[in-house]
Design an enzyme around this catalytic site. Structure first.
Site, short mmCIF file in Angstrom:
data_model
loop_
_atom_site.label_atom_id
_atom_site.label_comp_id
_atom_site.label_asym_id
_atom_site.label_seq_id
_atom_site.Cartn_x
_atom_site.Cartn_y
_atom_site.Cartn_z
N ASP B 205 -8.14 -8.63 -3.75
CA ASP B 205 -8.47 -8.11 -2.16
C ASP B 205 -7.85 -6.59 -2.33
OD1 ASP B 205 -8.72 -7.39 0.15
OD2 ASP B 205 -8.54 -9.23 1.22
N LYS B 231 -10.09 1.03 6.71
CA LYS B 231 -8.71 1.33 6.75
C LYS B 231 -8.46 2.89 6.12
CE LYS B 231 -7.60 -3.56 6.47
NZ LYS B 231 -6.87 -3.87 8.03
N ARG B 379 5.09 -1.81 11.54
CA ARG B 379 4.32 -1.25 10.28
C ARG B 379 3.75 0.16 10.51
NH1 ARG B 379 -1.28 -4.46 8.36
NH2 ARG B 379 -1.83 -3.42 10.20
#
Lengths: 418, 418
Positions: B205, B231, B379
């Site tokens: 992935d 993303k 994050r």
């Protein structure tokens, strides 16, 4: 005999006539292919701009909450629900029709295979029609091939053969409510009752029904359903599809595409899948927000009328088209494929012609956009939200001219997609 | 010690600095969440307008041919391919990452189950990491539960346990190349070799890799891969995902979502599924064209640079962020989770803090947009196409200020999605 002036007169008294202004249609086009790709609601462009410039560009990741992106599949499902006789919390707009059909079929087979009654668990046949939209058959074949219990996909050749084909071995009957090619509309209530009497479940594909004909899933006893938003619902090219799981089946609904959007606690990041309660368990992964958001613009137009009004005009348009073609093109080898009986007719009219593809290409070149389906079928979709009676007249007039003058190229080659 | 002026100096000599102008980013925002939703390429709005107004609104159904809608999954796949070490005809952009993972896993299990060697056919374990993105695990569990042969999904608790967990019973190892939470990057070549030595197949992935770190699927011996375009690839919210099937595996690639877009002759309307040759057999149903078309705008920006240049800046940005946080926030209980070793690091930096969620909420309120992941992890994604060295300085400066002044609400409640 009906004249063009008669058609203009009907348009003048058409309660839906004003809704046409809510669609962007090019000049000099009579669009009779809304059963393949619905026309563009004017509002769709501004909605997409809002999502792209403001929600994506400016608000960025925060839009998952602030713009309600995460809830969009359920919110749009609730808006779509009244058009198909579904209740709140029974529909989500997500994924493609094919993927949703896979979920629905898998869930229906699982319901049978986990039934308390041993005889139910032994049912191993999926019944459908050979004339069903091919991808529906392919998805059933794909699923069957992966289940080692060993399922068979049984294809019946006509509606009349259905009763005899459904028996003690039938797990699921999978039918498209309105046939994509012929426009034949099944009797959902009678067929669902027939299926249930045999102990089977029925999954309906509403691709050519949602927004086209009145559908009453709960009242008619359907078990599961899927459908498309980019045809009569005008959601935009390839806009996400929908799946309906009635409240009475939700607790037993299990499907193998168990992605995080269907999890009971998607942000807990737990390592084991636990399906959420309710319709959410039909969801899988992150959805294409821009294409999804525009679905609402199509639904907004439906909110301004009723499926009863749409159906009344749809039948009037298709009756008129049949009447005019049969009167004005009587010398030509056209064969009506679509049922004359109102109850058995969707919102399209199909005619065969030996040079069907060539004639359709000539129609398209002259601005009458329908489409062609093998074998030899010219397909005309009638979308009451933006089609006028004069459009019907003009379309037949151009068809008559093309046929009378043989103004089509019999060697025309098919494009990849039409 | 690095100063803000040093950072401005590095920006002045940054070969990628000019690419920032191709993105629309709001004023007063430092966007460190491109690993969750990439920023908007300026060109995306015009592209969407073209698709909506011209291709859909004006050209209508004809755009399936004239605008190349039908070929879009393959055309975009070919444009994406060089970023991940794939060849022409090996990638399609379609469906969601979860759905594509289902196809890839199912195909890998099928390859094993249909292997000529009996021992291969008995392999019944899918190995993955407990720390993998949950939906990947859920999809493996969902698929396993539906295969009566009886598969087990084995979760390992650390990378170090992987070699011992992969054995003669392993059918498939499924790994996310860069971990969504920690930013740990697997050694694709070594791991693929390890998996193959055990007779298993490896599915990768690339959700946090494509466009973020150099990936060389063919050279590194990967078997199948999936990934995300919204993303680091900046395709737009929920834009369709991708799947890679190398030429060497395509003939054996079979997946249960056998829809008409994967058929050898999709418009022949034949009642039996026959997979097309090549990568097309990874397709299923009609795609959301507007969301899909915008993927190209993100890929266009990558066409103006190289993954080597992007990687060099990514490492410089993440090194700088780690250095500045450790220098300037040294008095606070921050724990670096992301590997310091370049080869093991993705394009993000994660720090734990006992009040991680509250601190992140305070950062967001002051325009530094990162995100939070359980447990206690802040994050920060670094996207070299639109993040400057001064952005890194300013983000750390604001973080330091928040921590020094304890300017966060420890009772902050999580939103549904962050």
């Amino acid at each position: 005999m009906t004249t063009r002036n008669d058609c203009l007169g009907r348009d003048a008294h058409d309660p839906l006539a004003a809704l046409r202004d809510q669609f962007d249609l090019p000049a000099h086009v009579i669009y009779l292919d809304g059963n393949s790709l619905g026309a563009r609601p004017r509002a769709a462009l501004a909605r997409a701009q809002q999502v792209i410039a403001q929600e994506w560009g400016h608000d960025l990741i925060r839009s998952w909450n602030s713009a309600g992106w995460f809830d969009l599949p359920k919110r749009l499902g609730n808006r779509l629900a009244p058009l198909i006789g579904a209740a709140d919390g029974e529909v989500v707009v997500t994924d493609t029709t094919s993927v949703n059909l896979f979920k629905a079929l898998a869930a229906a087979l699982h319901m049978q295979a986990s039934d308390p009654a041993p005889a139910q668990r032994e049912r191993r046949v999926i019944v459908t029609e050979r004339s069903n939209f091919p991808t529906d058959i392919y998805m059933a074949q794909g699923l069957s091939a992966w289940l080692e219990r060993g399922y068979t996909v049984k294809l019946v050749d006509s509606v009349e053969e259905l009763p005899a084909a459904i028996g003690a071995d039938t797990a699921v009957v999978m039918l498209t409510h309105v046939n994509y090619r012929t426009g034949y509309q099944h009797d959902m209530r009678a067929t669902s009752a027939l299926v249930h009497a045999a102990g089977a479940l029925v999954v309906w594909d509403l691709a050519h029904s949602a927004g086209a004909v009145p559908v009453d899933l709960n009242a008619d006893g359907a078990d599961l359903a899927v459908g498309c938003t980019y045809k009569y619902l005008n959601g935009g090219p390839g806009s996400p599809a929908f799946i309906w799981v009635p409240a009475r089946h939700q607790a037993r609904f299990r499907q193998p595409l168990s992605g995080w959007w269907g999890h009971a606690a998607p942000f807990a990041m737990a390592p084991d899948f636990a399906p959420t309660d309710g319709i959410g368990r039909a969801l899988c992964g992150t959805q294409p927000v821009v294409s999804l958001a525009m679905v609402e613009c199509g639904l907004d137009v439906f909110g301004q009328t009723s499926m009863a009004a749409i159906r009344a005009k749809s039948l009037a348009l298709t009756d008129l088209f049949i009447e005019l073609v049969e009167q004005r093109c009587a010398d030509h080898p056209l064969g009506l494929v679509t049922p004359r009986e109102h109850a058995r007719r969707g919102s399209q009219v199909s005619f065969t012609h030996p040079h069907g593809y060539a004639v359709m290409a000539a129609l398209i070149a002259r601005g009458v956009i329908g489409d062609y389906r093998e074998p030899a079928i010219m397909r005309f979709g009638f979308t009451p939200l933006y089609t006028s009676y004069a459009d019907v007249w003009d379309a037949v007039d151009i068809l008559r001219d093309i046929l009378d003058r043989k103004d089509y190229n019999v060697d025309a080659k098919r494009d990849a997609v039409t």
